[in-house]
Design a protein around this motif. Sequence first.
Motif, PDB file in Angstrom:
ATOM      1  N   LYS A   1       0.828  -1.213   0.000  1.00  0.00           N
ATOM      2  CA  LYS A   1       0.000   0.000   0.000  1.00  0.00           C
ATOM      3  C   LYS A   1       0.858   1.257   0.000  1.00  0.00           C
ATOM      4  CE  LYS A   1      -4.167  -1.883   2.074  1.00  0.00           C
ATOM      5  NZ  LYS A   1      -5.090  -1.857   3.212  1.00  0.00           N
ATOM      6  N   ALA A   2       1.948   1.233   0.738  1.00  0.00           N
ATOM      7  CA  ALA A   2       2.840   2.394   0.786  1.00  0.00           C
ATOM      8  C   ALA A   2       3.441   2.672  -0.593  1.00  0.00           C
ATOM      9  CB  ALA A   2       3.941   2.178   1.818  1.00  0.00           C
ATOM     10  N   LEU A   3       3.864   1.617  -1.270  1.00  0.00           N
ATOM     11  CA  LEU A   3       4.451   1.790  -2.608  1.00  0.00           C
ATOM     12  C   LEU A   3       3.391   2.256  -3.603  1.00  0.00           C
ATOM     13  CD1 LEU A   3       6.986   1.646  -4.286  1.00  0.00           C
ATOM     14  CD2 LEU A   3       6.658  -0.827  -4.514  1.00  0.00           C
ATOM     15  N   LEU A   4       2.195   1.695  -3.515  1.00  0.00           N
ATOM     16  CA  LEU A   4       1.099   2.139  -4.375  1.00  0.00           C
ATOM     17  C   LEU A   4       0.785   3.610  -4.115  1.00  0.00           C
ATOM     18  CD1 LEU A   4      -1.138   1.671  -6.443  1.00  0.00           C
ATOM     19  CD2 LEU A   4      -2.571   0.794  -4.583  1.00  0.00           C
ATOM     20  N   ASN A   5       0.775   4.013  -2.862  1.00  0.00           N
ATOM     21  CA  ASN A   5       0.520   5.424  -2.544  1.00  0.00           C
ATOM     22  C   ASN A   5       1.594   6.330  -3.119  1.00  0.00           C
ATOM     23  OD1 ASN A   5      -1.919   5.098  -1.222  1.00  0.00           O
ATOM     24  ND2 ASN A   5      -0.971   4.782   0.769  1.00  0.00           N
ATOM     25  N   ASP A   6       2.847   5.877  -3.098  1.00  0.00           N
ATOM     26  CA  ASP A   6       3.931   6.655  -3.712  1.00  0.00           C
ATOM     27  C   ASP A   6       3.659   6.845  -5.208  1.00  0.00           C
ATOM     28  OD1 ASP A   6       5.269   6.785  -1.294  1.00  0.00           O
ATOM     29  OD2 ASP A   6       6.755   5.253  -1.825  1.00  0.00           O
ATOM     30  N   ILE A   7       3.252   5.778  -5.866  1.00  0.00           N
ATOM     31  CA  ILE A   7       2.945   5.836  -7.297  1.00  0.00           C
ATOM     32  C   ILE A   7       1.808   6.814  -7.556  1.00  0.00           C
ATOM     33  CG2 ILE A   7       2.009   4.519  -9.256  1.00  0.00           C
ATOM     34  CD1 ILE A   7       3.438   2.041  -7.994  1.00  0.00           C
ATOM     35  N   LEU A   8       0.759   6.717  -6.757  1.00  0.00           N
ATOM     36  CA  LEU A   8      -0.410   7.570  -6.958  1.00  0.00           C
ATOM     37  C   LEU A   8      -0.100   9.039  -6.679  1.00  0.00           C
ATOM     38  CD1 LEU A   8      -3.216   5.255  -5.559  1.00  0.00           C
ATOM     39  CD2 LEU A   8      -2.569   5.656  -7.948  1.00  0.00           C
TER      40      LEU A   8
ATOM     41  N   VAL B   1       1.584  14.581 -11.723  1.00  0.00           N
ATOM     42  CA  VAL B   1       1.652  14.659 -13.185  1.00  0.00           C
ATOM     43  C   VAL B   1       0.312  15.135 -13.752  1.00  0.00           C
ATOM     44  CG1 VAL B   1       1.931  13.323 -15.307  1.00  0.00           C
ATOM     45  CG2 VAL B   1       3.467  12.924 -13.385  1.00  0.00           C
ATOM     46  N   MET B   2      -0.772  14.616 -13.213  1.00  0.00           N
ATOM     47  CA  MET B   2      -2.094  14.984 -13.723  1.00  0.00           C
ATOM     48  C   MET B   2      -2.395  16.464 -13.525  1.00  0.00           C
ATOM     49  SD  MET B   2      -3.372  12.560 -15.345  1.00  0.00           S
ATOM     50  CE  MET B   2      -4.942  13.339 -15.632  1.00  0.00           C
ATOM     51  N   MET B   3      -1.836  17.060 -12.482  1.00  0.00           N
ATOM     52  CA  MET B   3      -2.047  18.494 -12.265  1.00  0.00           C
ATOM     53  C   MET B   3      -1.365  19.321 -13.355  1.00  0.00           C
ATOM     54  SD  MET B   3      -2.079  19.028  -8.112  1.00  0.00           S
ATOM     55  CE  MET B   3      -0.340  18.876  -7.947  1.00  0.00           C
TER      56      MET B   3
ATOM     57  N   PHE C   1      -1.529   0.832 -16.448  1.00  0.00           N
ATOM     58  CA  PHE C   1      -1.331   0.643 -15.013  1.00  0.00           C
ATOM     59  C   PHE C   1      -2.473  -0.151 -14.404  1.00  0.00           C
ATOM     60  CE2 PHE C   1      -1.662   2.159 -10.566  1.00  0.00           C
ATOM     61  CZ  PHE C   1      -0.464   1.634 -10.108  1.00  0.00           C
ATOM     62  N   GLN C   2      -2.103  -1.140 -13.609  1.00  0.00           N
ATOM     63  CA  GLN C   2      -3.088  -2.013 -12.958  1.00  0.00           C
ATOM     64  C   GLN C   2      -2.962  -1.885 -11.449  1.00  0.00           C
ATOM     65  OE1 GLN C   2      -2.296  -5.972 -14.296  1.00  0.00           O
ATOM     66  NE2 GLN C   2      -2.648  -5.485 -16.432  1.00  0.00           N
ATOM     67  N   THR C   3      -4.107  -1.780 -10.785  1.00  0.00           N
ATOM     68  CA  THR C   3      -4.091  -1.750  -9.326  1.00  0.00           C
ATOM     69  C   THR C   3      -4.615  -3.043  -8.727  1.00  0.00           C
ATOM     70  OG1 THR C   3      -6.254  -0.682  -9.294  1.00  0.00           O
ATOM     71  CG2 THR C   3      -4.324   0.753  -9.174  1.00  0.00           C
TER      72      THR C   3
ATOM     73  N   LYS D   1       7.497  -6.056  -7.090  1.00  0.00           N
ATOM     74  CA  LYS D   1       8.269  -5.891  -8.324  1.00  0.00           C
ATOM     75  C   LYS D   1       7.480  -5.034  -9.321  1.00  0.00           C
ATOM     76  CE  LYS D   1      10.608  -8.585 -11.969  1.00  0.00           C
ATOM     77  NZ  LYS D   1      10.334  -7.635 -13.001  1.00  0.00           N
ATOM     78  N   TYR D   2       6.203  -5.332  -9.477  1.00  0.00           N
ATOM     79  CA  TYR D   2       5.367  -4.580 -10.410  1.00  0.00           C
ATOM     80  C   TYR D   2       5.276  -3.109  -9.985  1.00  0.00           C
ATOM     81  CZ  TYR D   2       1.350  -2.977 -13.070  1.00  0.00           C
ATOM     82  OH  TYR D   2       0.518  -2.250 -13.891  1.00  0.00           O
ATOM     83  N   TYR D   3       4.979  -2.882  -8.722  1.00  0.00           N
ATOM     84  CA  TYR D   3       4.845  -1.513  -8.235  1.00  0.00           C
ATOM     85  C   TYR D   3       6.172  -0.751  -8.312  1.00  0.00           C
ATOM     86  CZ  TYR D   3       0.056  -2.166  -6.448  1.00  0.00           C
ATOM     87  OH  TYR D   3      -1.293  -2.374  -6.325  1.00  0.00           O
ATOM     88  N   THR D   4       7.268  -1.415  -8.034  1.00  0.00           N
ATOM     89  CA  THR D   4       8.569  -0.761  -8.134  1.00  0.00           C
ATOM     90  C   THR D   4       8.835  -0.336  -9.571  1.00  0.00           C
ATOM     91  OG1 THR D   4       9.441  -2.008  -6.246  1.00  0.00           O
ATOM     92  CG2 THR D   4      11.055  -1.059  -7.757  1.00  0.00           C
ATOM     93  N   ASP D   5       8.535  -1.221 -10.510  1.00  0.00           N
ATOM     94  CA  ASP D   5       8.701  -0.895 -11.928  1.00  0.00           C
ATOM     95  C   ASP D   5       7.772   0.254 -12.332  1.00  0.00           C
ATOM     96  OD1 ASP D   5       9.700  -1.410 -14.642  1.00  0.00           O
ATOM     97  OD2 ASP D   5       7.655  -2.124 -15.028  1.00  0.00           O
ATOM     98  N   GLN D   6       6.537   0.209 -11.859  1.00  0.00           N
ATOM     99  CA  GLN D   6       5.571   1.255 -12.208  1.00  0.00           C
ATOM    100  C   GLN D   6       5.964   2.602 -11.612  1.00  0.00           C
ATOM    101  OE1 GLN D   6       2.997   0.894 -14.485  1.00  0.00           O
ATOM    102  NE2 GLN D   6       4.230  -0.943 -14.766  1.00  0.00           N
TER     103      GLN D   6
END
Length: 135
Positions: A25-32, A38-40, A90-92, A104-109
Amino acid sequence: MKHLPALLLIALLFFSCKDNTKDEKALLNDILKVHDKVMMKDEALIKDKSRVDSLIKLPSKDTAEKASLRSIGMKLTAADDTMGSWMNKFQTDMSGKSHDEVMKYYTDQKKQVMAVDSLVNTAISDADKYFSTHK
């Protein structure tokens, strides 16, 4: 007492799973967070691209200046396209994936979305530099 080792093993597995989920969850939050940043900038990309396209059409611009504008326009388009492509892929939903696969997936993303952020920043910066010197 003879069930104590089994209970300890179950407790250990339970707590290790919680830590895995927390890390994921922490890594996913970093990605988000990077994605949201970027979206801003998406509006600035579109605005700059439109402005560049309008300037290219002006008959008063010389060939070298139009080439410079085309280069900036291509960077803006590439940044926008790359961002869109990353978001579409991107897949969640990580159902059925192991913790290692998810990490691994989240690190790559995270690396990919940071590259998108860099590309967007560079494209907007180049456009801003041009606009500040060619008013």
